[in-house]
Design a protein around this motif. Structure first.
Motif, PDB file in Angstrom:
ATOM      1  N   ASN A 266       0.824  -1.209   0.000  1.00  0.00           N
ATOM      2  CA  ASN A 266       0.000   0.000   0.000  1.00  0.00           C
ATOM      3  C   ASN A 266       0.861   1.263   0.000  1.00  0.00           C
ATOM      4  N   ALA A 267       2.044   1.172   0.621  1.00  0.00           N
ATOM      5  CA  ALA A 267       2.926   2.341   0.702  1.00  0.00           C
ATOM      6  C   ALA A 267       3.647   2.601  -0.614  1.00  0.00           C
ATOM      7  N   LEU A 268       3.779   1.571  -1.455  1.00  0.00           N
ATOM      8  CA  LEU A 268       4.613   1.676  -2.643  1.00  0.00           C
ATOM      9  C   LEU A 268       4.171   2.791  -3.581  1.00  0.00           C
ATOM     10  N   ALA A 269       2.856   2.916  -3.813  1.00  0.00           N
ATOM     11  CA  ALA A 269       2.361   3.951  -4.731  1.00  0.00           C
ATOM     12  C   ALA A 269       2.728   5.342  -4.229  1.00  0.00           C
ATOM     13  N   ASP A 270       2.551   5.584  -2.914  1.00  0.00           N
ATOM     14  CA  ASP A 270       2.899   6.897  -2.365  1.00  0.00           C
ATOM     15  C   ASP A 270       4.393   7.165  -2.484  1.00  0.00           C
TER      16      ASP A 270
END
Length: 270
Positions: free
Chosen positions: A11-15
């Motif tokens: 979930n953190a990867l896109a940000d």
């Protein structure tokens, strides 16, 4: 298919990728180029985190890349001259602004001749004493192009800034962007995946919200002044230690950096 809980890193990867994506869009980098870069990074990570070094099949299994891609990427030349030039130029600026033999009586960088003498070292001596394996002429061209050094009428060279801040959009700025962010990401990634017994790198930040524009500007100015002084102090001490270690075979590397991010979100009605 996995039925376990989803890794929060997914979930953190896109940000994490959004700032890079903005730079890509601004500079016209397409998904094809980005995909090739990601493939190279995955291969490099698989090689770095495996002991003994993995064969192509093992890298393919770890990364999901086709073995033909792995073989091709591992055979490519990995030399990065722009990055080397940027790092070398920054080291020369740091040495010029801190080493006693290159400072005036009021501790300001002296104007230097290109070729010096035993009593009056010049720019070429500066490059050699900075322990840089690049031609002085190459470093000088970078510094002049970046408007950090100017040639005086008498032929001497004058340092215009004690900090290597490349001009916007230049190859040197890209190299600095690459070096700075990769070092910070390496430190943060180590902390993310380190084992229980491994020491963690120092990685801290102060975050505040609900501030007025005036308050943000005050904090930015305070942070910039203190960060600049801190980096100058570290730079001076690092140069002293490098001189002390000059005859040794030590290969240790050190990176310290700071960043400041003042933001003013737009008020959108409706």
């Amino acid at each position: 298919m996995s039925t376990g809980p989803r890794d929060p890193f997914e979930n953190a990867l896109a940000d994490l990728l959004i700032p890079l994506a903005r730079a890509m869009v601004a500079r016209g980098v397409t998904i094809g180029t980005a995909t090739e870069a990601l493939k190279k990074a995955l291969v490099a990570a698989a090689e770095e985190d495996s002991d003994p070094p993995p064969n192509d099949s093992r890298v393919s299994a770890l990364t999901g890349l086709h073995r033909k891609d792995v073989k091709r990427l591992r055979s490519e030349d990995k030399d990065v001259p722009e990055r080397r030039s940027c790092s070398a130029a920054a080291l020369v600026v740091g040495y010029w602004s801190t080493a006693p033999q290159y400072l005036s009586k009021d501790n300001q960088p002296r104007d230097l001749p290109r070729k010096g003498s035993d009593d009056d070292p010049g720019f070429d001596d500066l490059v050699r004493q900075s322990r840089i394996d690049m031609a002085p002429g190459t470093i000088l061209k970078t510094l002049v192009d970046q408007r950090l050094v100017t040639k005086l009428k008498g032929g001497n060279l004058r340092l215009l800034s004690k900090a290597f801040v490349p001009t916007a959009g230049s190859a040197e700025q890209v190299a600095a962007y690459r070096a700075t962010l990769s070092a910070h990401l390496a430190a943060a990634t180590h902390n993310l995946i380190a084992g229980e017994a491994e020491p963690l790198h120092f990685d801290r930040a102060v975050r505040y919200s609900h501030l007025s524009a005036a308050s943000v500007e005050e904090l930015r100015a305070i942070s910039a002044d203190k960060a600049q002084q801190l980096l100058q102090d570290i730079n001076a001490r690092a140069r002293q230690l490098q001189d002390k270690d000059q005859d040794s075979e030590q290969k240790g590397r050190f990176v310290a950096g700071t960043y400041i991010l003042p933001t003013f979100p737009e008020n959108k009605e409706g």
